[in-house]
Design an enzyme around this catalytic site. Sequence first.
Site, PDB file in Angstrom:
ATOM      1  N   ARG A  78       0.861  -1.189   0.000  1.00 31.38           N
ATOM      2  CA  ARG A  78       0.000   0.000   0.000  1.00 31.38           C
ATOM      3  C   ARG A  78       0.897   1.238   0.000  1.00 31.38           C
ATOM      4  O   ARG A  78       1.757   1.388   0.872  1.00 31.38           O
ATOM      5  CB  ARG A  78      -0.894  -0.005   1.248  1.00 31.38           C
ATOM      6  CG  ARG A  78      -1.693   1.265   1.374  1.00 31.38           C
ATOM      7  CD  ARG A  78      -2.635   1.292   2.574  1.00 31.38           C
ATOM      8  NE  ARG A  78      -3.314   2.573   2.566  1.00 31.38           N
ATOM      9  CZ  ARG A  78      -3.359   3.426   3.586  1.00 31.38           C
ATOM     10  NH1 ARG A  78      -2.812   3.114   4.756  1.00 31.38           N
ATOM     11  NH2 ARG A  78      -3.970   4.584   3.463  1.00 31.38           N
ATOM     12  N   GLU A 354      -3.330  -0.218   8.089  1.00 30.28           N
ATOM     13  CA  GLU A 354      -2.180   0.257   8.874  1.00 30.28           C
ATOM     14  C   GLU A 354      -2.272  -0.334  10.272  1.00 30.28           C
ATOM     15  O   GLU A 354      -3.354  -0.374  10.862  1.00 30.28           O
ATOM     16  CB  GLU A 354      -2.145   1.786   9.027  1.00 30.28           C
ATOM     17  CG  GLU A 354      -1.796   2.545   7.785  1.00 30.28           C
ATOM     18  CD  GLU A 354      -1.711   4.060   8.011  1.00 30.28           C
ATOM     19  OE1 GLU A 354      -1.462   4.497   9.160  1.00 30.28           O
ATOM     20  OE2 GLU A 354      -1.916   4.787   7.032  1.00 30.28           O
TER      21      GLU A 354
END
Length: 446
Positions: A78, A354
């Site tokens: 990402r 995350e």
Amino acid sequence: MPDRFDLPADFRWGAATAAYQIEGAADEDGRGPSVWDTFAARPGAVRDGHTGAVACDHYHRWPEDIALMQGLGLDGYRFSLAWPRIRPTGAGPVNPAGLAFYDRLVDALLGAGITPLPTLFHWDLPQALEDHGGWLNRDTAHRFADYTALVTDRLGDRVPTWITLNEPFVHTVFGYALGTHAPGRTLMFEALPAAHHQLLAHGLAASILHERGLEAMLSNNLTPVEPASQDPADLAAASAYDTLHNRLFTDPVLLGRYPDLSLLGVPDDIFGAVRPGDLDLIHTPGLDGLGLNFYNPTRVAAPTAPGLPFDLVDIPEAPHTAFGWPVVPDALTTLLLHLRDTYGKALPPLTITENGCSVDESTTPDQPRIDFMSAHLDALARATAEGIDVRGYYTWSLLDNFEWAEGYHQRFGLVHVDFATQHRTPKASYTWYRDLIAAHRLYRAR
Ligand code: FCB
């Protein structure tokens, strides 16, 4: 008790970064200034005057960084695209060199067997758009839609899944309400039109992605909110904070309505920002995935002074990271179960986009990061064992990088970066994560 080896067989292992935090090359090849260049140049805005002008020099060193990803055995990476690199003034001519950079990056990732998961906006708004009000200006949502179209024209043939925005909560509150992040506005609750316009931008971009047969995700920073006590005043404060941090950014997207904003003293139309039809645009019933950025739970008490309807208090019984954030892995299981209870069938598949922690550079090996990640992955497995659909985990972060207002002081990387020489050194957590990924694959393949 289920643990990380019980995560689903097709679980995707990843790592995450963001453009302004790693790329550097701020003035190269036609990139325009972003709000973060302007903010970081302001004396006192970022600790020790650090800026992202060079950062990890990833703009030049990306082949080495992809080799590091390959060494980990990642399924996915990402990263974010810098809007000011692609369209330097946010609305005017396209910068071919900017698009070409991401084109090369995507091809190289695919060549390395790593699926790119780009985020279209991770806080680096073109300064020219900020000069017209930034996210306080509704027009920015339409400029974001244009940018989504032009980027997917170029990369949509190779990149199937896109994250529209990163953490509109953090960008609104730190950037527009408190002023501790770019663009440094201090509007308190009057910042909330910036939230509405980001959500509108998400909705417009998601429709463009869907029209093109691409998948749309949104990454929200979510936190389980715990009242400091069962006292009604603490419970009311916790509910107000949950509304602001979590529900304001998730209810409109999944349910097509805002939560009760009167808890925050904010009018239903968010100071005139919400127009008829907007919630239909924001509501994304076909959202292909909700990205969760999870760091810690939040304990909330009744306010002790006039102003905000809540006080955020510490969780003293928990260990804390180098950043001072409490470490409570069970809170991740709580959050996932709570999301299922709150949204039911409206909840799309989840991905942890995350999760990670900063560890002091002098702590070697970086055992606290290994402990943090393993405990959170175990907590995640307890939720998947309950039937919650979590498809992957992208740790924050691949590299030590520019940690916003903290500059280079908070080190979140699996890979140490010496910012004087740009030398990269994998940490103990890199080896641990590599071995975990390999072991999970073997274990699930049996
Ligand atoms: C998140 C941000 C990310 C990084 C981590 C530590 O809020 O999305 O860019 O700074 O925190």
